[in-house]
Scaffold this motif. Structure first.
Motif, PDB file in Angstrom:
ATOM      1  N   MET A 342       0.827  -1.204   0.000  1.00 31.09           N
ATOM      2  CA  MET A 342       0.000   0.000   0.000  1.00 31.09           C
ATOM      3  C   MET A 342       0.861   1.254   0.000  1.00 31.09           C
ATOM      4  O   MET A 342       0.544   2.250  -0.663  1.00 31.09           O
ATOM      5  CB  MET A 342      -0.926   0.006   1.216  1.00 31.09           C
ATOM      6  CG  MET A 342      -2.093  -0.962   1.116  1.00 31.09           C
ATOM      7  SD  MET A 342      -3.174  -0.624  -0.307  1.00 31.09           S
ATOM      8  CE  MET A 342      -3.677   1.069   0.018  1.00 31.09           C
ATOM      9  N   LEU A 343       1.963   1.223   0.726  1.00 33.65           N
ATOM     10  CA  LEU A 343       2.857   2.379   0.746  1.00 33.65           C
ATOM     11  C   LEU A 343       3.446   2.641  -0.636  1.00 33.65           C
ATOM     12  O   LEU A 343       3.486   3.788  -1.103  1.00 33.65           O
ATOM     13  CB  LEU A 343       3.987   2.156   1.767  1.00 33.65           C
ATOM     14  CG  LEU A 343       3.584   2.276   3.233  1.00 33.65           C
ATOM     15  CD1 LEU A 343       4.689   1.741   4.137  1.00 33.65           C
ATOM     16  CD2 LEU A 343       3.267   3.719   3.595  1.00 33.65           C
ATOM     17  N   PHE A 344       3.873   1.592  -1.299  1.00 32.86           N
ATOM     18  CA  PHE A 344       4.427   1.771  -2.646  1.00 32.86           C
ATOM     19  C   PHE A 344       3.342   2.214  -3.628  1.00 32.86           C
ATOM     20  O   PHE A 344       3.601   3.023  -4.528  1.00 32.86           O
ATOM     21  CB  PHE A 344       5.096   0.483  -3.124  1.00 32.86           C
ATOM     22  CG  PHE A 344       6.466   0.270  -2.553  1.00 32.86           C
ATOM     23  CD1 PHE A 344       7.506   1.117  -2.888  1.00 32.86           C
ATOM     24  CD2 PHE A 344       6.717  -0.763  -1.673  1.00 32.86           C
ATOM     25  CE1 PHE A 344       8.775   0.939  -2.353  1.00 32.86           C
ATOM     26  CE2 PHE A 344       7.975  -0.949  -1.128  1.00 32.86           C
ATOM     27  CZ  PHE A 344       9.015  -0.097  -1.470  1.00 32.86           C
ATOM     28  N   SER A 345       2.144   1.671  -3.460  1.00 33.08           N
ATOM     29  CA  SER A 345       1.043   2.081  -4.339  1.00 33.08           C
ATOM     30  C   SER A 345       0.751   3.565  -4.161  1.00 33.08           C
ATOM     31  O   SER A 345       0.461   4.277  -5.137  1.00 33.08           O
ATOM     32  CB  SER A 345      -0.215   1.261  -4.024  1.00 33.08           C
ATOM     33  OG  SER A 345      -0.001  -0.110  -4.272  1.00 33.08           O
ATOM     34  N   TYR A 346       0.849   4.027  -2.921  1.00 33.73           N
ATOM     35  CA  TYR A 346       0.593   5.440  -2.648  1.00 33.73           C
ATOM     36  C   TYR A 346       1.729   6.322  -3.179  1.00 33.73           C
ATOM     37  O   TYR A 346       1.500   7.263  -3.934  1.00 33.73           O
ATOM     38  CB  TYR A 346       0.431   5.642  -1.144  1.00 33.73           C
ATOM     39  CG  TYR A 346       0.457   7.092  -0.715  1.00 33.73           C
ATOM     40  CD1 TYR A 346      -0.592   7.956  -1.028  1.00 33.73           C
ATOM     41  CD2 TYR A 346       1.537   7.610   0.004  1.00 33.73           C
ATOM     42  CE1 TYR A 346      -0.570   9.283  -0.636  1.00 33.73           C
ATOM     43  CE2 TYR A 346       1.565   8.926   0.399  1.00 33.73           C
ATOM     44  CZ  TYR A 346       0.512   9.765   0.077  1.00 33.73           C
ATOM     45  OH  TYR A 346       0.544  11.077   0.453  1.00 33.73           O
ATOM     46  N   TYR A 347       2.952   5.994  -2.798  1.00 35.63           N
ATOM     47  CA  TYR A 347       4.085   6.850  -3.160  1.00 35.63           C
ATOM     48  C   TYR A 347       4.422   6.785  -4.649  1.00 35.63           C
ATOM     49  O   TYR A 347       4.640   7.814  -5.292  1.00 35.63           O
ATOM     50  CB  TYR A 347       5.314   6.472  -2.333  1.00 35.63           C
ATOM     51  CG  TYR A 347       5.250   6.911  -0.895  1.00 35.63           C
ATOM     52  CD1 TYR A 347       5.197   8.262  -0.562  1.00 35.63           C
ATOM     53  CD2 TYR A 347       5.241   5.982   0.143  1.00 35.63           C
ATOM     54  CE1 TYR A 347       5.136   8.672   0.764  1.00 35.63           C
ATOM     55  CE2 TYR A 347       5.187   6.386   1.471  1.00 35.63           C
ATOM     56  CZ  TYR A 347       5.132   7.733   1.780  1.00 35.63           C
ATOM     57  OH  TYR A 347       5.071   8.143   3.080  1.00 35.63           O
ATOM     58  N   ASN A 348       4.484   5.562  -5.197  1.00 38.73           N
ATOM     59  CA  ASN A 348       4.850   5.432  -6.605  1.00 38.73           C
ATOM     60  C   ASN A 348       3.664   5.614  -7.537  1.00 38.73           C
ATOM     61  O   ASN A 348       3.832   5.861  -8.726  1.00 38.73           O
ATOM     62  CB  ASN A 348       5.494   4.060  -6.867  1.00 38.73           C
ATOM     63  CG  ASN A 348       6.871   3.941  -6.254  1.00 38.73           C
ATOM     64  OD1 ASN A 348       7.550   4.943  -6.056  1.00 38.73           O
ATOM     65  ND2 ASN A 348       7.283   2.723  -5.946  1.00 38.73           N
ATOM     66  N   GLY A 349       2.454   5.460  -6.992  1.00 40.38           N
ATOM     67  CA  GLY A 349       1.261   5.639  -7.801  1.00 40.38           C
ATOM     68  C   GLY A 349       0.725   7.048  -7.700  1.00 40.38           C
ATOM     69  O   GLY A 349       0.943   7.883  -8.579  1.00 40.38           O
ATOM     70  N   LEU A 350       0.041   7.345  -6.601  1.00 39.72           N
ATOM     71  CA  LEU A 350      -0.594   8.664  -6.452  1.00 39.72           C
ATOM     72  C   LEU A 350       0.422   9.796  -6.498  1.00 39.72           C
ATOM     73  O   LEU A 350       0.290  10.745  -7.278  1.00 39.72           O
ATOM     74  CB  LEU A 350      -1.378   8.724  -5.151  1.00 39.72           C
ATOM     75  CG  LEU A 350      -2.016  10.082  -4.883  1.00 39.72           C
ATOM     76  CD1 LEU A 350      -3.132  10.353  -5.875  1.00 39.72           C
ATOM     77  CD2 LEU A 350      -2.554  10.165  -3.465  1.00 39.72           C
ATOM     78  N   LEU A 351       1.462   9.724  -5.644  1.00 42.70           N
ATOM     79  CA  LEU A 351       2.444  10.807  -5.639  1.00 42.70           C
ATOM     80  C   LEU A 351       3.249  10.829  -6.925  1.00 42.70           C
ATOM     81  O   LEU A 351       3.850  11.848  -7.257  1.00 42.70           O
ATOM     82  CB  LEU A 351       3.377  10.681  -4.436  1.00 42.70           C
ATOM     83  CG  LEU A 351       2.745  10.848  -3.050  1.00 42.70           C
ATOM     84  CD1 LEU A 351       3.819  11.087  -2.005  1.00 42.70           C
ATOM     85  CD2 LEU A 351       1.731  11.979  -3.015  1.00 42.70           C
ATOM     86  N   GLY A 352       3.227   9.705  -7.659  1.00 40.61           N
ATOM     87  CA  GLY A 352       3.929   9.652  -8.934  1.00 40.61           C
ATOM     88  C   GLY A 352       3.330  10.579  -9.966  1.00 40.61           C
ATOM     89  O   GLY A 352       4.019  10.991 -10.910  1.00 40.61           O
ATOM     90  N   PHE A 353       2.031  10.887  -9.848  1.00 40.49           N
ATOM     91  CA  PHE A 353       1.482  11.860 -10.793  1.00 40.49           C
ATOM     92  C   PHE A 353       0.935  13.099 -10.084  1.00 40.49           C
ATOM     93  O   PHE A 353       0.063  13.796 -10.588  1.00 40.49           O
ATOM     94  CB  PHE A 353       0.428  11.232 -11.709  1.00 40.49           C
ATOM     95  CG  PHE A 353      -0.774  10.641 -11.052  1.00 40.49           C
ATOM     96  CD1 PHE A 353      -0.873   9.276 -10.871  1.00 40.49           C
ATOM     97  CD2 PHE A 353      -1.832  11.441 -10.637  1.00 40.49           C
ATOM     98  CE1 PHE A 353      -1.991   8.719 -10.284  1.00 40.49           C
ATOM     99  CE2 PHE A 353      -2.963  10.895 -10.061  1.00 40.49           C
ATOM    100  CZ  PHE A 353      -3.035   9.521  -9.888  1.00 40.49           C
TER     101      PHE A 353
END
Length: 715
Positions: A342-353
């Motif tokens: 979930m942390l990677f999904s948040y940081y690399n996903g949401l914060l990624g864009f």
């Protein structure tokens, strides 16, 4: 008597004497052994071995093993977005909810009849409350992704039930720690404070004749509801002094980034004596993970929808949710792995864009939880890759981390060599590879990878065909503009582009979200219809009627621009040139005269200029959009997202410029940024409001953090 004596009843003898001390010791040892076995089976999910996980979990007929089976199917469903698997997951989780509820009642009954006192942190049946809450949460996520509006509405009810179940566990943990002179956890709160009414009982304490599926709050109750967020702090001794020490922590110290205590949080990790008991460690890590996910999910909804949720007592807390996920990720069990995912999904996903984020210095020096903690994430990734060496999931996250560092070449290298046994992970990997190929303008690879998505995943064939057709269009345009023209190549690319784009409206509409068309499907169907109308009006072929590069528009919408090097950004700007249009000069002039087409060009170009740090030029482009009348973007085939996106871009400009000025200039820019974001948050509905809205929400979280850190008014 052990609090968990009834946990694995399916695997223990019913004739075991409850009064025998030796038998109780044996029973607890067996319980712990079965727990480890069940968690080991579930852990295989995170190592790309769902088949192995299912085979292992089928061996024992306990509620916890049954829950593990439900989790297996859930992981497949959310990674692949496949309707049939979602239905199977819902069915399994419903069965698990019933089983867990029954076990809660049995555990309570046994505890009431026992004369011995438990040494566990948690009350009888807490392990089942956690299973129940996780089942509710997973069911809610599936329901929201489901095509039915009814299922979506039920999901919010289940989110609330998950909250109430977790609340009981958290309060028990806080009380236990307080008795031992340890301040309450960062998750402490009361049910009344967070929307549960006084007359409601916690899970495990419901009236026997009330089915938990239909239990709800008293509609006439008039008590106040406050946001769904925690209010307490974890520290030893004086709270204020402990917080000062924790606030001063730096990632540059001798601590491993993965082992740093939470900012204002509890220092008790997997090596703490407090959670020496494996069952207590499981409940604590699972509760932190589950509640962290709950708070994070609610915080991510677009502003317009979040206002609706707040009316009924739901308000997310992104910072608290992220803190809890980091706490859970410290545990070497499946809960910690899911928290890490979930942390990677948040940081690399949401914060990624997202664009409005704390600087690296703020993340390292001030512990900005809303920023991107590259060093800490790297430590977590190393740990998870070592634990799960066969998993393509973590290599996928490694690639996303590289792309967030503007190393697209390295990211593509990892993705191309990431062979996962799980079809769902392979689909995620392939789509990310498609996007990265688009960012580096490798159109042939991008086209092929987008088409492969259709084979691996049935979520949105219309979007995949559109993206593949948009990549093929760039090959067609380049062939038309080549110094040495090859008519056979021109004809080949033109025919292929027409074929791919022509499939978009044919396959669209088969998937829905909350009984509505998928936003991106609705978007791409509008685009194709717009080009068809233009083709008829100008008497030109469909591919020649396309205006601003559709693939570069998609790059903007996925914010691939923030992952590009300067040379890649400059090449992307060249793709926006009106000279690349393949129609006649007269037709080109008419296309350029269309208000929303010209505005789209300026928006995409402004975003590129901003990423090249040419802020004045970017602002000039955006001002051309802002002065246009909103009505020009209304209509069946108009790009209605452009005006709010332009306002968002102005907010980003204010943010990046404000970080380098004097204190007075910075304050003014921060206020400007807030003003622009507020306007977007209040915008009327438009097709891509969810995608733009998530960027806006992230920006607002960042501004709240920044104002709090610098003593500015927060509203």
């Amino acid at each position: 008597m052990s609090l968990l004596g009834g946990w694995f009843r399916g695997s223990t003898s019913k004739s075991s004497p409850a009064s025998s001390g030796a038998s109780q010791a044996d029973l607890r040892a067996q319980t712990i052994s079965l727990l480890k076995d069940a968690m080991a089976g579930a852990d295989l999910i995170m190592n790309d071995d769902i088949d192995g996980a299912e085979a292992s979990l089928k061996k024992t007929d306990s509620t916890f093993h049954s829950f593990g089976m439900g989790a297996c199917v859930f992981m497949k469903s959310i990674l692949g977005f496949e309707k049939a698997i979602m239905a199977e997951a819902s069915s399994r989780l419903n069965e698990c909810e019933t089983s867990a509820w029954n076990e809660i009642k049995k555990a309570e009954k046994e505890a009431n009849s026992s004369k011995s006192k438990s040494e566990s942190i948690y009350p009888p049946g807490s392990e089942y409350q956690l299973v129940l809450a996780e089942s509710y949460l997973m069911s809610a996520i599936i329901g929201v992704l489901h095509e039915s509006l009814t299922e979506g509405i039920k999901s919010f009810y289940k989110l609330r039930k998950a909250y109430v179940a977790l609340d009981a566990i958290i309060q028990a943990e806080s009380a236990y720690l307080k008795q031992r002179g340890i301040q309450s956890t960062p998750t402490q709160h009361t049910a009344k404070q967070n929307g549960a009414h006084e007359h409601e009982k916690m899970p495990g304490s419901f009236d026997d004749d009330v089915d938990p599926e239909f239990l709800d709050a008293d509609e006439s109750h008039s008590g106040d509801q406050t946001p769904l967020q925690y209010q307490g702090h974890l520290s030893n001794g004086n709270v204020d002094e402990a917080e000062k020490k924790l606030n001063g922590l730096s990632l540059n110290g001798n601590n491993s980034p993965q082992d740093l205590p939470l900012r204002g949080g509890f220092e008790g990790g997997p090596d703490s004596d407090i959670f020496a008991d494996p069952i207590d460690a499981f409940v604590h890590s699972g509760t932190s993970m589950c509640f962290g996910v709950l708070l994070l999910i609610i915080s991510l909804v677009p502003p317009a929808f979040s206002r609706l949720l707040s009316i009924i007592g739901f308000r997310g807390d992104r910072e608290r949710g992220i803190e809890m996920l980091w706490q859970s990720s410290r545990f070497d069990n499946v809960n910690g792995a899911v928290a890490g995912l979930m942390l990677f999904s948040y940081y690399n996903g949401l914060l990624g864009f997202s664009d409005i984020l704390p600087s690296d210095a703020d993340v390292i020096g001030k512990g900005a939880i809303v920023g991107y903690p590259a060093e800490r994430l790297e430590g977590l990734l190393v740990k998870l890759r070592a634990r799960y060496p066969d998993s393509g999931l973590w290599r996928f996250e490694e690639a996303r981390s590289l792309s967030n560092k503007r190393n697209l070449t390295g990211a593509l290298e990892v993705l191309k060599n990431n062979n996962s046994k799980m079809k769902q992970v392979a689909a995620l990997n392939n789509f990310e590879m498609s996007l990265d190929s688009s960012y580096v303008r490798d159109w042939a690879h991008a086209r092929d990878d987008y088409l492969r998505c259709i084979e691996l995943n049935d979520w949105s064939p219309a979007l995949y065909y559109y993206l593949a057709g948009s990549a093929e269009l760039e090959l067609y345009r380049s062939a038309c503009l080549a110094n040495t023209k090859d008519d056979s190549q021109i004809s080949l690319h033109k025919k292929k582009t027409e074929e791919l784009l022509g499939k978009v409206p044919v396959v669209a509409g088969k998937k829905k979200f909350m009984a509505r068309p998928l936003p991106f499907e609705e978007f791409v169907v509008r685009k194709v219809k717009k080009w068809e109308e233009r083709s008829n009006a100008l008497s030109i072929d469909l591919v020649d009627a396309v205006g601003v590069s559709p693939i570069q528009e998609m790059v903007y919408l996925w914010n691939g621009l923030k992952k590009m090097q300067p040379v890649e950004l400059e090449n992307a700007a060249k793709d926006l040139s009106w000279d690349r249009l393949t129609c006649s000069e007269k037709a080109r002039d008419k296309i350029q005269m269309e208000t929303d087409e010209r505005a789209l060009h300026d928006l995409c170009h402004a975003a590129i200029l901003r990423n090249l740090e040419k802020f004045d030029e970017a602002r000039t482009k955006l001002q051309q959009v802002l002065k246009l009348d909103k009505s020009a973007f209304k209509g069946s085939n108009k790009d209605d997202y452009i005006p709010p996106a332009a306002h968002y871009e102005m907010a980003v400009l204010a943010w990046v410029e404000g970080r380098t000025g004097t204190p007075a200039e910075t304050k003014k820019k921060i206020d400007d940024c807030q003003s622009w974001l507020d306007k977007v948050a209040r915008w009327e509905a438009y097709v891509l409001d969810g995608r733009i809205g998530m960027r806006v929400q992230t920006g607002m979280d960042t501004l709240r953090w920044y104002k709090r850190e610098h003593g500015l008014p927060v509203y």
